[in-house]
Design an enzyme around this catalytic site. Structure first.
Site, PDB file in Angstrom:
ATOM      1  N   TYR A 191       1.607   5.300  -2.398  1.00  0.00           N
ATOM      2  CA  TYR A 191       1.929   6.683  -2.025  1.00  0.00           C
ATOM      3  C   TYR A 191       3.293   7.100  -2.552  1.00  0.00           C
ATOM      4  CZ  TYR A 191      -2.357   7.005   0.360  1.00  0.00           C
ATOM      5  OH  TYR A 191      -3.706   7.030   0.591  1.00  0.00           O
ATOM      6  N   HIS A 229     -10.043   0.924 -11.197  1.00  0.00           N
ATOM      7  CA  HIS A 229      -9.643   1.952 -10.232  1.00  0.00           C
ATOM      8  C   HIS A 229      -8.186   2.376 -10.402  1.00  0.00           C
ATOM      9  CE1 HIS A 229      -8.176   3.608  -6.478  1.00  0.00           C
ATOM     10  NE2 HIS A 229      -7.466   2.521  -6.277  1.00  0.00           N
ATOM     11  N   PHE A 230      -7.282   1.400 -10.449  1.00  0.00           N
ATOM     12  CA  PHE A 230      -5.885   1.865 -10.399  1.00  0.00           C
ATOM     13  C   PHE A 230      -5.360   2.332 -11.752  1.00  0.00           C
ATOM     14  CE2 PHE A 230      -4.954  -2.870 -10.151  1.00  0.00           C
ATOM     15  CZ  PHE A 230      -4.370  -2.988 -11.408  1.00  0.00           C
ATOM     16  N   HIS A 231      -6.134   2.122 -12.815  1.00  0.00           N
ATOM     17  CA  HIS A 231      -5.728   2.813 -14.045  1.00  0.00           C
ATOM     18  C   HIS A 231      -6.105   4.290 -13.994  1.00  0.00           C
ATOM     19  CE1 HIS A 231      -4.875  -1.208 -15.493  1.00  0.00           C
ATOM     20  NE2 HIS A 231      -4.117  -0.628 -16.407  1.00  0.00           N
ATOM     21  N   HIS A 244       0.797  -1.212   0.000  1.00  0.00           N
ATOM     22  CA  HIS A 244       0.000   0.000   0.000  1.00  0.00           C
ATOM     23  C   HIS A 244       0.838   1.275   0.000  1.00  0.00           C
ATOM     24  CE1 HIS A 244      -3.385   2.478  -0.217  1.00  0.00           C
ATOM     25  NE2 HIS A 244      -2.808   3.245   0.670  1.00  0.00           N
ATOM     26  N   ARG A 271     -10.784  -9.930 -12.145  1.00  0.00           N
ATOM     27  CA  ARG A 271      -9.588  -9.390 -12.776  1.00  0.00           C
ATOM     28  C   ARG A 271      -8.627 -10.547 -13.078  1.00  0.00           C
ATOM     29  NH1 ARG A 271      -5.685  -6.798  -8.118  1.00  0.00           N
ATOM     30  NH2 ARG A 271      -4.299  -6.509  -9.899  1.00  0.00           N
ATOM     31  N   ARG A 272      -7.552 -10.240 -13.786  1.00  0.00           N
ATOM     32  CA  ARG A 272      -6.498 -11.215 -14.069  1.00  0.00           C
ATOM     33  C   ARG A 272      -7.026 -12.452 -14.785  1.00  0.00           C
ATOM     34  NH1 ARG A 272      -2.629 -10.865  -8.638  1.00  0.00           N
ATOM     35  NH2 ARG A 272      -1.451  -9.110  -9.438  1.00  0.00           N
TER      36      ARG A 272
HETATM   37  C1  HEM Z   1      -1.800   1.784 -22.594  1.00  0.00           C
HETATM   38  C2  HEM Z   1      -2.779   1.829 -21.773  1.00  0.00           C
HETATM   39  C3  HEM Z   1      -3.139   0.704 -20.856  1.00  0.00           C
HETATM   40  C4  HEM Z   1      -4.098  -0.238 -21.056  1.00  0.00           C
HETATM   41  C5  HEM Z   1      -5.038  -0.348 -22.246  1.00  0.00           C
HETATM   42  C6  HEM Z   1      -4.065  -1.120 -19.919  1.00  0.00           C
HETATM   43  C7  HEM Z   1      -4.898  -2.226 -19.772  1.00  0.00           C
HETATM   44  C8  HEM Z   1      -4.871  -3.100 -18.710  1.00  0.00           C
HETATM   45  C9  HEM Z   1      -5.784  -4.178 -18.491  1.00  0.00           C
HETATM   46  C10 HEM Z   1      -6.947  -4.557 -19.410  1.00  0.00           C
HETATM   47  C11 HEM Z   1      -5.442  -4.778 -17.339  1.00  0.00           C
HETATM   48  C12 HEM Z   1      -6.195  -5.887 -16.623  1.00  0.00           C
HETATM   49  C13 HEM Z   1      -5.739  -7.217 -16.943  1.00  0.00           C
HETATM   50  C14 HEM Z   1      -6.421  -8.251 -16.083  1.00  0.00           C
HETATM   51  O1  HEM Z   1      -6.830  -7.993 -14.944  1.00  0.00           O
HETATM   52  O2  HEM Z   1      -6.536  -9.363 -16.586  1.00  0.00           O
HETATM   53  C15 HEM Z   1      -4.289  -4.109 -16.827  1.00  0.00           C
HETATM   54  C16 HEM Z   1      -3.622  -4.446 -15.662  1.00  0.00           C
HETATM   55  C17 HEM Z   1      -2.679  -3.648 -15.044  1.00  0.00           C
HETATM   56  N1  HEM Z   1      -2.190  -2.428 -15.508  1.00  0.00           N
HETATM   57 FE1  HEM Z   1      -2.627  -1.584 -17.293  1.00  0.00          FE
HETATM   58  N2  HEM Z   1      -3.103  -0.705 -19.039  1.00  0.00           N
HETATM   59  C18 HEM Z   1      -2.521   0.418 -19.563  1.00  0.00           C
HETATM   60  C19 HEM Z   1      -1.522   1.170 -18.987  1.00  0.00           C
HETATM   61  C20 HEM Z   1      -1.034   0.984 -17.718  1.00  0.00           C
HETATM   62  C21 HEM Z   1      -0.119   1.858 -17.042  1.00  0.00           C
HETATM   63  C22 HEM Z   1       0.448   3.141 -17.610  1.00  0.00           C
HETATM   64  C23 HEM Z   1       0.107   1.312 -15.818  1.00  0.00           C
HETATM   65  C24 HEM Z   1       0.955   1.790 -14.658  1.00  0.00           C
HETATM   66  C25 HEM Z   1       1.699   2.787 -14.620  1.00  0.00           C
HETATM   67  C26 HEM Z   1      -0.641   0.092 -15.741  1.00  0.00           C
HETATM   68  C27 HEM Z   1      -0.624  -0.754 -14.668  1.00  0.00           C
HETATM   69  C28 HEM Z   1      -1.302  -1.950 -14.589  1.00  0.00           C
HETATM   70  C29 HEM Z   1      -1.188  -2.879 -13.493  1.00  0.00           C
HETATM   71  C30 HEM Z   1      -0.329  -2.725 -12.254  1.00  0.00           C
HETATM   72  C31 HEM Z   1      -2.048  -3.954 -13.782  1.00  0.00           C
HETATM   73  C32 HEM Z   1      -2.324  -5.180 -12.927  1.00  0.00           C
HETATM   74  C33 HEM Z   1      -1.533  -6.328 -13.338  1.00  0.00           C
HETATM   75  C34 HEM Z   1      -1.917  -7.538 -12.546  1.00  0.00           C
HETATM   76  O3  HEM Z   1      -3.112  -7.747 -12.248  1.00  0.00           O
HETATM   77  O4  HEM Z   1      -1.001  -8.288 -12.212  1.00  0.00           O
HETATM   78  N3  HEM Z   1      -1.325  -0.085 -16.898  1.00  0.00           N
HETATM   79  N4  HEM Z   1      -3.951  -3.072 -17.674  1.00  0.00           N
END
Ligand code: HEM
Ligand SMILES: [Cu+2]
Lengths: 549, 45, 166
Positions: free
Chosen positions: A228, A376-378, A224, A439-440
């Site tokens: 921050y 949320h975190f996006h 967490h 998710r995931r």
């Molecule tokens: C280009 C634009 C982006 C798109 C379209 C995108 C899309 C996604 C999607 C669809 C997921 C969910 C996958 C799932 O739960 O199965 C995901 C997970 C995630 N994204 Fe992105 N994302 C983008 C950019 C970013 C950026 C800039 C960050 C952080 C700086 C980020 C951080 C994360 C993280 C931490 C996860 C979780 C991974 C996990 O569950 O292990 N994403 N993203």
């Protein structure tokens, strides 16, 4: 008045951080749209097979490169700049900082090898007993320790400054950056212990098993406050730089801004159980206490919202802004750095709302591990933080390289495209989560997806496509800037908003470190001690490793 | 200096309050909706 | 630097007070749901050995399934596993409408999740721990339970269902 000159070597050093960060973002973000397309039913993974074996391997790359590498490198670079420029003095021991930086780089490479070899498809949370190749854990350790070493270099620089300026108020950007670094040093103890006492010896075959519940508890000790660590550098820019850039704004309250940072230091760590509300092995009473503390840490963000908006409004009104909301139009929207950060801030409102819902103890039963969470975190790390950082890079890269920002108009367009794409993407993810989508999961393949999710899944893909375009524009703009033949005539002015009140007029305790640091540590011991003690006392290293990806 | 201070002191962040009121209404609406989903689904003990 | 009092703008002070009250109201609403309506998060139930929990004849998960403990009241022992394949055992349970079912879920291998759609049952499943929550099924229908934590290649197909008969 001429601004403080950061040496060419230091500019290059800070610039190397930004370079690694942007490379990580470029590769990591590539997989985001692919995941989004998968949700919409457009499967690109078949074409990636020779390189990337599965959706999950791609997701590991996405999470690690975006959430860990892009953020950490940009942040360490930006905070290093803030300390040097804020204190108006060079690094005390540049070699130490370089050592830290190279440890981080080596760490990324060492962790990347098993990830790319499909030997570490454990996602960026690496929950055991999924067992990655040992090199993955070694790499992560190097990144964390390298960031510590860099932090020590910054503290030493500060200590020297303090010796020579006994009774002076620490300049805000340096102060806030040092608090952020300290927060990071305290909270990363969790993963450090997790990796060094369990995961690494286990992956090397020195111990047979691990305790998954204890591992999660260590992980979220860091997990967490990690958010921050991402967010506070953006806050520093919003508090102290954005008002100036947006046109004549001043920091509305220097003292409250400092107080907010101290509260973040004290409250960011002792609330990790809010990621473990639905874990079986943590007593509900402690979960509830962490929930209350989480509400507590929402408070300084509410303060930040007020101070930042008021600082912006002050400038806008001076520039002739009228009306209850009309003044917003008087902000300097044509500056891409300003547009990026304002749009980041707007979406952060919604990120905050989703975060509060997640954090609300039993409300988490509705949301836990649903698509609501990435929705949320996006808005937070992938927009409030990322869009602010890209916005900062629009002045920082010209400042560091002496090259003009290439096509500011395209830079502004990039921010708007991200904003629109993220609204489409994130809104549909939130709704899917409320409908129960996990998710995931590559949802296109999941057997339990009802037809009523389909329109939302399509919107996820659509949003992903728009975000992809924005990402491309960003890379082009930043590449063209870094290689621009056109140079700036005079060094880019670093935007520093002055304070409305004299910072010296604030109370002395805002410049005393020890009460806050001891307070933070004491609170951690109180609200983590009993549960950790219990978990460690009853440790059961009964889970052998699994490679089931 | 004195004049500038006066000008600063006269600044009333009414626009800020407007923005935050909109935020709080949205916050209560969204949070409340999810809370009602939770309550509608009943106890877990 | 001299000792001074904190100067806080009156608008900002009011905003801080208001924020505090708002958060206190939300916290109270949560407490009412938790302690008044018994909408609670999982509590430590029991620790087990993941190596034997699925095979030891004394372990309820060696014979997972539904047990009626009183009229309309059931205990459901469910095993979430990734090896040899990704599945819940049993994959399906059937109860009459109005039943109160307490779920006891554990894993012999990696971490899993367990979320029953349209109910408040949603929790982590960890090897070595037993996760427990209760659901009262007031409406007939099929309620899928799905895995919500990454557990390997078959994570996305891991699900089962509670069938509630009229
Ligand atoms: C280009 C634009 C982006 C798109 C379209 C995108 C899309 C996604 C999607 C669809 C997921 C969910 C996958 C799932 O739960 O199965 C995901 C997970 C995630 N994204 Fe992105 N994302 C983008 C950019 C970013 C950026 C800039 C960050 C952080 C700086 C980020 C951080 C994360 C993280 C931490 C996860 C979780 C991974 C996990 O569950 O292990 N994403 N993203
Ligand atoms: Cu699973």
């Amino acid at each position: 008045m001429k601004q403080y000159q950061v040496s060419a070597a230091e500019k290059k050093f800070i610039g190397s951080h930004i370079l690694v960060a942007v490379l990580a973002l470029a590769v990591g973000s590539l997989f985001g749209p692919l995941q989004a397309f998968e949700h919409a039913g457009w499967d690109f993974y078949v074409y990636l097979k020779p390189l990337i074996k599965s959706y999950y391997q791609g997701l590991t790359v996405h999470g690690v490169l975006n959430a860990l590498v892009w953020t950490t490198f940009f942040i360490m670079g930006f905070l290093t700049f803030n300390v040097i420029f804020g204190l108006k003095r060079p690094l005390k021991n540049p070699v130490l900082n370089k050592v830290g930086f190279w440890m981080m780089v080596v760490g990324v490479v060492v962790a990347a090898i098993p990830i790319l070899a499909n030997e570490a498809t454990v996602l960026f949370t690496f929950y055991p007993p999924l067992k990655a190749n040992w090199a993955f854990y070694v790499g992560l350790t190097l990144v964390v320790v390298g960031s510590w070493v860099e932090g020590w270099g910054l503290f030493m620089t500060y200590a020297d400054w303090r010796k020579e300026n006994k009774n002076e108020r620490t300049p805000f950007i340096a102060f806030a950056s040092l608090v952020t670094v300290l927060l990071w040093q305290i909270c990363t103890l969790g993963v450090a212990v997790e990796i060094l006492t369990m995961l690494l010896p286990w992956s090397l075959g020195l111990i047979e098993g691990v305790d998954p519940q204890l591992a999660r508890t260590y992980f979220w000790f860091t997990g967490h406050p990690l958010v921050y660590f991402w967010l506070l550098p953006a806050y520093i820019s919003w508090y102290a730089m954005l008002p100036k850039q947006a046109g004549g704004g001043k920091m509305f309250s220097d003292t409250l801004a400092r107080l907010a940072f101290w509260i973040f230091l004290v409250l960011s760590t002792p609330l990790g159980f809010h990621h473990q509300y639905v874990d079986p092995g943590v007593p509900p009473a402690w979960k509830f206490i962490h929930a209350i503390l989480t509400f507590g840490v929402f408070f300084p963000s509410m303060m930040t919202a007020f101070t930042v908006i008021a600082s912006l409004e002050y400038g806008a009104r001076k520039n002739g802004g009228k009306g209850a909301l009309g003044w917003i139009g008087k902000l300097n929207w044509s500056d891409p750095s300003v547009a990026s950060q304002l749009l980041a801030g707007i979406l952060f409102f919604f990120g905050g709302i989703g975060g509060l819902a997640n954090a609300s103890y039993n409300v988490n039963l509705v949301l836990h591990n649903t698509a609501f969470v990435p929705g949320h975190f996006h808005l937070t790390v992938a927009t409030a933080v990322t869009l602010s950082f890209t916005g900062i890079s629009y002045w920082l890269v010209p400042y560091l390289t002496g090259r003009k920002l290439w096509q500011p108009k395209w830079a502004t367009i990039q921010a708007w495209v991200w904003f629109v794409g993220m609204i489409v993407f994130s809104n549909s993810m939130h709704v899917l989560g409320l409908l129960g989508a996990p998710r995931r999961v590559p949802l296109n393949l999941a057997p339990y997806v009802p037809a009523e999710w389909n329109s939302r899944l399509f919107q996820v893909g659509l949003g992903g496509a728009i975000l992809f375009v924005s990402g491309l524009i960003y890379l082009v703009v930043i590449y063209k800037t870094a290689t621009n033949k056109e140079r700036v005539e005079t060094e880019v002015e670093v935007p520093i908003a002055e304070s409305m009140q004299d910072p010296d007029s604030g109370p002395i305790w805002l410049d005393r470190w020890s009460p806050w640091v001891y307070g933070a540590l004491a609170l951690i011991v109180i609200v983590y001690g009993p549960v950790l003690f219990d978990l460690i006392k009853n440790i059961a290293l009964t889970s052998p490793g699994f490679r089931v990806w | 200096m004195a004049k500038k201070d006066k000008e600063d002191n006269e600044f009333r962040p009414t626009g800020t309050v407007t923005v935050l009121v909109i935020f709080v209404i949205t916050l209560i609406a969204i949070w409340g909706t999810i809370y009602m989903i939770l309550v509608g689904r009943g106890g877990t003990l | 630097m001299s000792a001074q009092n904190m100067h806080i703008d009156s608008y900002e002070r009011n905003w801080m007070i208001f924020s505090f009250i708002l958060l206190a109201v939300f916290a109270s609403a949560i407490a009412v749901a938790a302690f008044g309506m018994e909408i609670q998060v999982p509590a430590p139930e029991e620790r087990v050995d993941p190596g034997t929990v699925a095979t030891d004849p004394n372990s309820p998960w060696s014979n997972p399934g539904l047990r009626e403990i009183a009229p309309g009241k059931y205990d459901a022992y469910i095993l979430a596993r990734a090896v040899p394949q990704w599945e819940y055992l049993p994959k399906e349970i059937t109860v009459p409408v109005g039943s109160r079912v307490t779920f006891y879920v554990t894993s012999p291998d990696v971490q899993h999740g367990f979320k029953i759609q349209d109910t408040n049952a949603n929790f982590m499943v960890l090897p070595g721990q037993v996760s427990k929550l209760t659901v009262t099924f007031d409406k007939p229908g099929a309620y899928n339970f799905i895995c919500t934590e990454f557990c390997g290649a078959g994570h996305g197909v891991m699900y089962g269902a509670v069938i509630v008969t009229p």
